[in-house]
Structure formats: C-alpha cells, structure tokens
Design an enzyme around this catalytic site. Sequence first.
Site, PDB file in Angstrom:
ATOM      1  CE1 TYR A 140       4.013  34.538  18.001  1.00 36.60           C
ATOM      2  CE2 TYR A 140       2.302  35.969  17.116  1.00 36.60           C
ATOM      3  CZ  TYR A 140       2.875  34.760  17.360  1.00 36.60           C
ATOM      4  OH  TYR A 140       2.448  33.401  16.777  1.00 36.60           O
ATOM      5  NE  ARG A 207      -8.882  40.179  15.305  1.00 38.69           N
ATOM      6  CZ  ARG A 207      -9.109  41.490  15.133  1.00 38.69           C
ATOM      7  NH1 ARG A 207      -9.849  41.638  14.142  1.00 38.69           N
ATOM      8  NH2 ARG A 207      -8.535  42.390  15.879  1.00 38.69           N
TER       9      ARG A 207
END
Length: 310
Positions: A140, A207
């Site tokens: 990906y 994150r």
Amino acid sequence: MRDKLIVVTGGAGFIGSHIAWELVKDNEVIVIDNLYTGKEENIPPGAKLVRADIRDYESIAELISQADYVFHEAAQVSVVESVRDPVFTEEVNVIGTLNILKALLEGHGKLVFASSAAVYGDNPNLPLKESERPKPLSPYGVTKATAEEYLRVFNELYGVPTVALRYFNVFGPRQSANQYAGVISIFINRALKNEPLVIFGDGKQTRDFIYVKDVVRANILAAESRRSNGKVFNVATGRGTSILELATKIIEITGANTSILFDKPRPGDIRHSLADIGEIRKLGFEPEWSLEEGLKKTVEWYAKDRRQRE
C-alpha cells in the site's frame, strides 16, 4: 471555490464524501465511485454519482478531462489487503491514478491526490518532513509513493497541475468500523456497546490524529493555491497522542461502562508517527479542530447511526 466543475473519485467513501458535501454548496460536483467500499447514502444531495472504476480509462476519461479540479480519493486503502493482494492494490492505486493523469492531459483541471503517511514507513526522524526519503513497509505504501512520483513527472514533463497530500491518522463521521479501519472508529463502536477497548502493545505508541473537516480544508487550500503545484504536503496536526490516552478519552466521552485490555503488539506496527506541518502552513492551513472536539462530533454520529440501525 465557487462555480467550478468538481470531480471527486471515491466520493462515496469516508474522506471523499466529506469533500463532496463541502463543495456541492457552491459547485457542480460529480462523484466517481464503483461502490466497492463506498456507500451511495454518503453522497450529498445535489451531487451526481457516476458508477465507474478508475481502472477503466474509457469510463472516466471524458468526465476527468472536463473538470476544473479532481480530488482523487479512490483507492485500495487497507494495508492488510495490500499484503494479501499487492497486484490488485497496484492496479487501483497506481494504474487508476495514471488513468486520471492521462485524462487530465486532454483537459485543464488540477489533481489533488490523497497520499498517505505510509510512504514514510517507520522513520525515527520525528516530526516527519516531506523531504524525508520514502521507505514504505507495505505494498500500500509503495503504491502511494509511486503515484506521488507520477504526479511529479506529469507536472514537470506535461505541465499538469498536481498536488499530493500525505494524510496522517484521519478520523470522523462515516469512517468504516471494520477491523482494518482507523483505531478511533473501532474504539468508539466498541465503547458504544460497552465492550472492552483492546490495545495492541503497551498503549504508549503515538499517532498524529486529524479530524476529517480539517482534511477537507487542507484539500481546498491545496487545490486553490498555485504555490502547491508539483509539491507534496503533510496533512496532520503536528501533535502526537498516545493510544492509551485516546482510549481513555473515548471512554470518558461515551460514558461507557467498559475497560481497556492489552494484547500483544502486532508485527509491523509503527511505534511513533508525528508530522511536521510547516510546509502546508505556508498555504494558510492551521488545524481548527482539537482531538476532543473531533471525538465528540464523531461519537455523536456513531451513536445516532447505531440507533437508526437498531
């Protein structure tokens, strides 16, 4: 942006539908989507759906060539799926993007491409700048990095106006809650059912979470700015949040009667991810939504959606 012909590929999906809802107010919006993962009910009233596959050049070329702006959100976005079937991922994410670029050679429009922080891989040089060498860890990520290079070449060689936006951890209403979706949608859906929130690892991994409405603003700014042509920009907040802090906030906001469970770390998971957003700030971008504000809106949407389905 007003009185333009806008094409949104993947406009029945998560981020694409939010772009379509914002732009349909003052523009003609055409959504190209094969509904492989997108949902027709995500498309705003007033937008036209053309059910087509970006891998089929003939089915999309005329529409793309007529557009003033193309927001290219259609993609195979699952890292797990890309590992299982890298060829399919290549066909959608690279050949599909090439088809759009080829069609734009016949037109006048600008391409705004949804790239990903996955191009960086597990890079310790935080906060990550766009100048860092891509080192993706999955097929990906490879396809997103490859598509970015095609954008650069089409801009430099053929003069097609392009810009690539490297999304970090986007969240918000209409995000899928399956096992491959963002951790926020998974946590919220489990909390609403009073099920335990499962953290893989110690929860100290971080994150850079950004609310989808800020991502829409970044897309529009990048589209309208000539200074963005041929460039790549991080789209994030520049702030890190630990997964444990995230889980705690979601339990607090939902009022869930649940707990946090810890499981073994997943192989290949990146420990920390944080963006430098200095470049996109030069276009006038500044995140407007705090994590807490975005989470509250997202929880409201999921709770309402759940009630409607029951």
